[in-house]
Structures are given as structure tokens and as C-alpha cells.
Design a protein around this motif. Sequence first.
Motif: not given
Length: 567
Positions: A501-505, A523-525, A530-535
Motif C-alpha cells: 500500500l505504498d502510494v509513492s511506489a 481486504n488488500l484488493f 480505496t488508496l488509489a481513489q483517495d490519492n
Amino acid sequence: MSDIAPYSSTRSHIFMLLLLTLAMVLPGLASLPVIDRDEARYVQASIQMVQTGDVMNIRFQDQARNKKPAGVYWLQSAALKVFSNPDKRQIWVHRLPSVLGALLAIFATYWGGAKLIGRDTAFVSAALLAASLLFVFEAHIAKTDAILCGLSACVFAALGHLRHGTPASSRLPVWVFWIALGGSMMIKGPILLAILALTFIGFWLWNRELSWARPLLKPLPIFTFLLIWLPWAIGIYIVTDGAFFKESLGQDLGGKLISSQEKHPGPPGYHAALIWIMMWPASLFLLPAIANGIRIFRAEKKQINASSEFKTLQLCVLWILPFWVIIELMPTKLPHYSLPLYPAFCLMIGASLSEVSHIRAFKRLRIANNVLFLLASAMLFSALIYISFEHGQIAQKTTSLVIGAFASVAGLYAIFNITRGQIKPAFYSVICAAMIISIGGYKLLLPELETFNTSARIAQALDERLPRLQDTTLLSPSYTEPSLVYHLGTNIELGLKTNPLDVSALKSGRILLIDSLSGTQENLFNNIQTLAQDNHICLDISEPISGFNYSKGDAVNIHIIQKKPCS
């Protein structure tokens, strides 16, 4: 047994055994997917050895693989250099040493058997070994066990020549003995040495003399034995600062002797129960062979001079029984542990076939053996059909039914003839049944089961998306099979060594291989999306690559996830 062997010349026997062995082991050699997990680790380590040029350190990715000596890696690396290159990922090249080991086992069994039980009977014994289920499987995969079986057969055959020959004829057996024993040290460490030591101890306890083995004590062959493996042993000790022997002998071999390793426990009797399937179809003759040996031992007590038949069976028993007790008592159980004993088993079977041909001999044991053979055949055919119906398409289901039907007819015909004391048609029937299973299963059925070939399909999908994977960071946190490294290269990272879940990577182009069915990371998928949508990262998520992880027994749905430009 001359009525079974169609030709009596040694040249004819060798040619027919060559054809039979190749017919059993070559189908599917190139098309059968790399087998997780051990085979994939062996072939990937060999590829890295060629890529780095480091022939001492054995590594799977950046992890030291201090379990088995370097012999099999050297053989696979040599085959890779001669016939291919690391970029092509041709699995058949890595399997060639196992094919050569299988051929060595067959020819050594014939060579030793010709001295022990006669040329024609030796041909039958070697043919039964070539058809045995476990032997054929190990000859198909790039590991150590088929090679060890070949070297084991050489040492056993050399002992047979020494015990039944004369001092004047001992030169070749002595050299075969020490060279094969040295080679085994480079393939699987002291396993064959342990079998040999137990055999000599058994002879000493039984006969109180080993004079027939005295020709082995020759300086030059012994020096050659040491020269084969000792320089590497000294070198690997220096290079790894002793870590190789600590892990190989202490943790790997020693750990298996005192506790269950690699999730492979089993009770005493495990190998005795499995031999009816693992040695199929030669197991059709197994119980009468054991009973014939017992009969000869009882009769020999009344005689002063040991007969040739007694000496042959004594050698077989002392080769098999002590090591068999050890592997039955070991907490760790794997079917291939008994494979080095199979040449002796098959020669013991061959030695008993003349007696089995008498219809009154071993009547009850013959019936019991037929029942066990029927059960083993039913389990084998049912497993083949079940796998096809569970994981195959219409074509594979039909193929499995046809293979099972023809093999069943051949097996039943063999039982019918063995009941009547007709050894020749029984022998040819079981060989026919084995060829149907081997050619049909390895060539027509197993390579076509796409759900078992998940890693190769992931590699193909990635190649269609990104032809230059070597410049890409790949992370597979949940699907961690070694075959994925074999297909995608050493740069892929398996497991959770880094944060998926490293955003920069993710922004920099990392590609994720996510199993949406993984129970440990269910839940990882969703979290990645969700992480991509938030960023404000747009994701390209592939259709799932569905498969079956047979190492864990789980279905998988692998999604390829990477950043894409937002429209």
C-alpha cells in the motif's frame, strides 16, 4: 524368463530398454508446466547460477539455498548453456539430467541383474522399473531424485558383481562403485552413503564376514571418490563460512530425522502403504516376490553352502530393509524417499517370477496382491479423472475417461493372467497400462489443465502488457509460488517484505499481482483501490487470471494492477 524377453542378446535388451524408458519419460517433458515448489526452486537457482557465473553459491533470488550440494545445479546449468539460454525459460532443458539419471538407473539395473539373476530376467526387472509410477514422475521433473536413483542402481549393481564375481573381474565394478558413490555425494549428500553403510552392517551381522567386498579397498578409486566431492565441500565451507553444512546437515537432513519438516508428517507404515501406488504397475508382483524370498531364506537354513538365488535375495533384502525402517520411523515423510531402493525391489520381483508362474504357488498372497493392485489402480485412475473433471474442459474430461478405460482393460487383463500363472501376458499388460498412463497423462492431459499453469499465464498476460518486465518493479504479496519467479525473473518480490500500500511506489509504476480470493489478505484488493481513489491515482485492473494453487489447495484469482493515465 527367456519366454518373456523377446530377444536374448544384450544389445537387443539395451535397445528395447532405451526405447521403453524414453517412451515413458519423454512425453510431456517440454509441455508439462514447472512443478511447484521444489522443481521451480531448483531450476530458478540454476538459471541464476548461469546468469551470475557463481558456481559455488546456490541462491533462489537473494536467499541462500543451502540444502543440497551443487551437483544437480551444475548439471542443469551445463544443459542450459549447451541447449538453450536463461531468457528462453525452456523447462525441458532443466529436466534433461533427470532423464539421463533415469536411463542410468535402467541400464545399471540391467547390468547388475544380468550378473545376479540372468540376462533375460534382468531385462524384465529393468522394464518394470522403467514403468513404475514414482520413477516416471521423478524422471519428468528437474530435481535430484531420478539422478540419485541412477547412482544408487550403479552402486547396488557393482556390489552384485563383486559378490557374485571373481577378484579378476572386479576392476570395472570397483570403479563404478566409487565414481557413483562420489557422484551421489554431489547430488544429495550422504543419503546413498547411509544406505551403503546400513547394507554392510547388515552383511556383517548376518554373515560375520565381508571378504567379497575387499576389492573395494583400492587407493586410486577411493582417491577418485574423494576428488569428486571433497574440493567442492572444502570450497563451500570456506565461501559460506560453514553455513552450508549447518543448514544442509543440521537443519534440513537432521531436522527431518527428528521432527516433521515442510508440512509432510506421516505415521510408520506410510511408505509401505504408498508403495502399491508408487511402484504401480510393478506392484502387481510384489507380495509373491517377498514371499518367495522368505521361502528361500527358510530353505537355506537346511543347507551349508548358500545358493546363488539366496545370495541375490540377501543382497536385495539388506539393501532395502535397514533403510526402509529408517524412512518409516522418520517423522518427515515424502514418497520419493524410497526411490533409491526401487532397483533392488524390481530385481527381487524378477528373481521370483519363475516361481510365481506356478499356479499353485502363493495362492492366498496372489489374491491379496491382486486386491491391492486393483485398489491402487482404481485410486490412480480415479485421481486422474477427478482432476480432469474438476479443473479441465470437455476435451480433458473425455481424454481422462479414455485413458482410464484403456488402462483399466490392460490392468484387468494382467490380473486375469497372473491368476492363471501366465507371467508373459501379465508382464506385457502392465507395461502397456503404464505406457497408456504415462503418454496419455503427461502428454495429452496434464499440460492442458490451464488452472494448474497459473504462473505461466500470469507471465503471458504481463508480457502482453509490458514486453520489458526487467525495467519494472513487480510485487506479489499473496501468490508466492516459486514458479512465478521462474517465469518472471529474480526482480519480482514475493510476500510482504515491502508494503503493497505504498502510494509513492504505486505512483512510480509498481505493478501488483493481487489474489482477490486470498484468505489471508482478503481486504488488500479493496484497500488498494480505496488508496488509489483517495490519492487520485487511476488504476488499470486486469480481468482475473483464475487458477488453482495445488501447493496450497486453493483457488486463486490474480489481478494485474498498475497505474494508468487518468482520462
